[in-house]
Design a protein around this motif. Sequence first.
Motif, PDB file in Angstrom:
ATOM      1  N   LEU A 150      36.695  53.792  42.842  1.00 57.41           N
ATOM      2  CA  LEU A 150      35.651  53.335  41.583  1.00 57.41           C
ATOM      3  C   LEU A 150      35.902  51.881  40.984  1.00 57.41           C
ATOM      4  CD1 LEU A 150      34.595  57.299  41.164  1.00 57.41           C
ATOM      5  CD2 LEU A 150      33.218  55.787  42.527  1.00 57.41           C
ATOM      6  N   ASN A 151      34.922  51.728  40.880  1.00 55.00           N
ATOM      7  CA  ASN A 151      35.584  50.382  39.805  1.00 55.00           C
ATOM      8  C   ASN A 151      34.337  50.227  38.416  1.00 55.00           C
ATOM      9  OD1 ASN A 151      37.589  48.045  41.296  1.00 55.00           O
ATOM     10  ND2 ASN A 151      35.480  48.687  42.827  1.00 55.00           N
ATOM     11  N   PHE A 152      34.779  50.281  37.059  1.00 52.77           N
ATOM     12  CA  PHE A 152      33.962  50.795  36.396  1.00 52.77           C
ATOM     13  C   PHE A 152      34.115  49.177  35.017  1.00 52.77           C
ATOM     14  CE2 PHE A 152      35.322  55.380  37.088  1.00 52.77           C
ATOM     15  CZ  PHE A 152      33.549  55.399  37.494  1.00 52.77           C
TER      16      PHE A 152
ATOM     17  N   SER B 138      33.079  48.219  28.225  1.00 55.17           N
ATOM     18  CA  SER B 138      33.541  47.595  27.099  1.00 55.17           C
ATOM     19  C   SER B 138      34.791  47.386  26.862  1.00 55.17           C
ATOM     20  CB  SER B 138      32.280  48.030  25.637  1.00 55.17           C
ATOM     21  OG  SER B 138      32.721  49.589  25.693  1.00 55.17           O
ATOM     22  N   ILE B 139      35.921  48.420  26.756  1.00 53.50           N
ATOM     23  CA  ILE B 139      37.082  48.682  26.322  1.00 53.50           C
ATOM     24  C   ILE B 139      37.632  48.036  27.718  1.00 53.50           C
ATOM     25  CG2 ILE B 139      36.444  50.484  24.510  1.00 53.50           C
ATOM     26  CD1 ILE B 139      37.563  52.051  27.000  1.00 53.50           C
ATOM     27  N   GLY B 140      37.520  47.985  28.565  1.00 52.92           N
ATOM     28  CA  GLY B 140      38.196  47.256  29.573  1.00 52.92           C
ATOM     29  C   GLY B 140      37.738  47.848  31.098  1.00 52.92           C
ATOM     30  N   LYS B 141      38.454  47.271  32.448  1.00 52.51           N
ATOM     31  CA  LYS B 141      37.487  47.270  33.243  1.00 52.51           C
ATOM     32  C   LYS B 141      39.587  48.526  34.407  1.00 52.51           C
ATOM     33  CE  LYS B 141      35.810  42.675  34.570  1.00 52.51           C
ATOM     34  NZ  LYS B 141      35.636  41.726  35.399  1.00 52.51           N
ATOM     35  N   ILE B 142      38.967  48.673  35.205  1.00 50.68           N
ATOM     36  CA  ILE B 142      40.001  49.711  35.775  1.00 50.68           C
ATOM     37  C   ILE B 142      39.031  50.303  37.367  1.00 50.68           C
ATOM     38  CG2 ILE B 142      40.473  50.945  33.403  1.00 50.68           C
ATOM     39  CD1 ILE B 142      38.107  53.629  34.438  1.00 50.68           C
ATOM     40  N   GLN B 143      40.332  50.084  37.727  1.00 54.20           N
ATOM     41  CA  GLN B 143      39.822  50.017  39.463  1.00 54.20           C
ATOM     42  C   GLN B 143      40.382  52.380  39.101  1.00 54.20           C
ATOM     43  OE1 GLN B 143      42.125  50.971  41.685  1.00 54.20           O
ATOM     44  NE2 GLN B 143      40.580  51.532  43.496  1.00 54.20           N
TER      45      GLN B 143
ATOM     46  N   ALA C  37      30.193  46.932  42.016  1.00 50.89           N
ATOM     47  CA  ALA C  37      31.255  46.558  43.283  1.00 50.89           C
ATOM     48  C   ALA C  37      32.617  46.006  42.933  1.00 50.89           C
ATOM     49  CB  ALA C  37      30.705  44.931  43.327  1.00 50.89           C
ATOM     50  N   GLU C  38      33.383  45.908  44.140  1.00 50.74           N
ATOM     51  CA  GLU C  38      35.348  45.055  43.995  1.00 50.74           C
ATOM     52  C   GLU C  38      34.940  44.064  42.682  1.00 50.74           C
ATOM     53  OE1 GLU C  38      38.289  43.877  46.630  1.00 50.74           O
ATOM     54  OE2 GLU C  38      36.728  44.793  47.870  1.00 50.74           O
ATOM     55  N   PHE C  39      36.200  44.458  42.213  1.00 50.43           N
ATOM     56  CA  PHE C  39      37.160  42.994  41.127  1.00 50.43           C
ATOM     57  C   PHE C  39      37.724  41.982  41.997  1.00 50.43           C
ATOM     58  CE2 PHE C  39      36.892  46.946  38.044  1.00 50.43           C
ATOM     59  CZ  PHE C  39      35.847  46.957  37.602  1.00 50.43           C
ATOM     60  N   ALA C  40      36.054  41.056  42.926  1.00 46.96           N
ATOM     61  CA  ALA C  40      36.735  40.241  43.823  1.00 46.96           C
ATOM     62  C   ALA C  40      36.297  39.226  42.762  1.00 46.96           C
ATOM     63  CB  ALA C  40      35.604  40.297  44.878  1.00 46.96           C
TER      64      ALA C  40
END
Length: 324
Positions: free
Chosen positions: A58-60, A63-68, A198-201
Motif C-alpha cells: 500500500l502507498n499513502f 500531508s505529513i509524508g509518503k509511506i509504502q 499508485a506506486e511511487f514511480a
Amino acid sequence: MDKPFYLEFLETLSARYQLPDPSRTKLWAMQTGFKGQKDFEAVVQEVLPHGWRILHDLNFDHSIGKIQIDALLVSPHGIYHFEVKNLVAECEYRDGEFYNLAKGYKYQHYFAQMKRQNELLMPILESLGVDVPLVSRLVFINEEDTVVFHENMQDHYLKRWQIKPFLRRGAQQQARSTHYRPLNVDQVTLALIDKSVAEFAQDTYEEQVFVQDARRGIICPHCQASIKSSEINRFAIECSRCGGYEAKERAILRTICEIGLLHYDQALNSTMACEFIGVEGLERSARRKLLGFFKRSDQHKLKNYINPAASIDKAFPRVRFKHD
C-alpha cells in the motif's frame, strides 16, 4: 500480489541487455525482497483467521509524508502492520544497528524505519475513523534465520516461524477483547484501498538510457534466447535452444507488453510494435493484439494505444489462448 513496476521494468530490460553491476545488484535486491513478501503472504494465508483481510504494498501520500507499507492485516479489534525483510546474508543487531557479518557494513535502521511508518500510518487510520490498536512488527522472513540479536527486541520483530503463533495469539486475545468497538473489516479494507495511491514511480530511471540498445524481437520466456522466424509455426513458438513452448498469440502479446515496459513513458502503436518484433508475417497479428487488448488513446488519428506499462501477467492476468 503484483510485482512493482520498477522490478518489472528491470527484469524486462535485463533479459534484453547486460545491465551494469550496480543495476544488477539493485535488481537482485528487489527480486529478493519481492520473494520475501510472497513467502510472508503464503505463511499468513495458512493461519489467517476467518473475517480478517490482508493488504499488500500500500502507498499513502499523506500531508505529513509518503509511506509504502509492505502488508496490513485488518481485523475486528486491531490493525497489524508488517514490514518484511528477506535478509540473505548473515547479519547481527547490536548497539542499535544491523550489521552484515561477512562484509561489516551497516544495513538501514529497520526499526527506525518501521517506527516512522507507524507514525505516518496512525493519522491515516484516524482519518478513516479507525479506533483500534495499531501493532507494528518487523518480519525477518528468511527461513535460514540469518539475523542474530544481541539486544532484546522481541516485541518489535518476528522471525518466520514466529508468524503463525503470533497471529494465533492475536486472534485469541481479540476473541476476549471488550475494549474496542469491533471494526467493519470489509468496510475498512475498502477504505484503505481507496486511500492508497499508485506506486511511487519516478518519471525517469537511470537504466532508461540502456533501452535504446536493448535486444529487439520475440525472446524465449524460459531462456531469453532470441526467437528466429524458423522457430515460429502457425500456432506456437518452439525455442531450439531450450525446447520451450509458447502459444504464438501469447508470445506476440507478451512482447507488446514488454515494449510498453521498456518505453513506459510513451503510447503504443502498431508501427512501434511491428518494428520491434521484426518478424515478417506477424504484423497483422500484432495489430490485432493492439486492437483487441489495448484501449485507444485520445489521439485516434495517430492510432495510439494506452500503454499499461506492465507485464502480460499483470496487465492481462486472465487471458488464455487456444494453444497455451
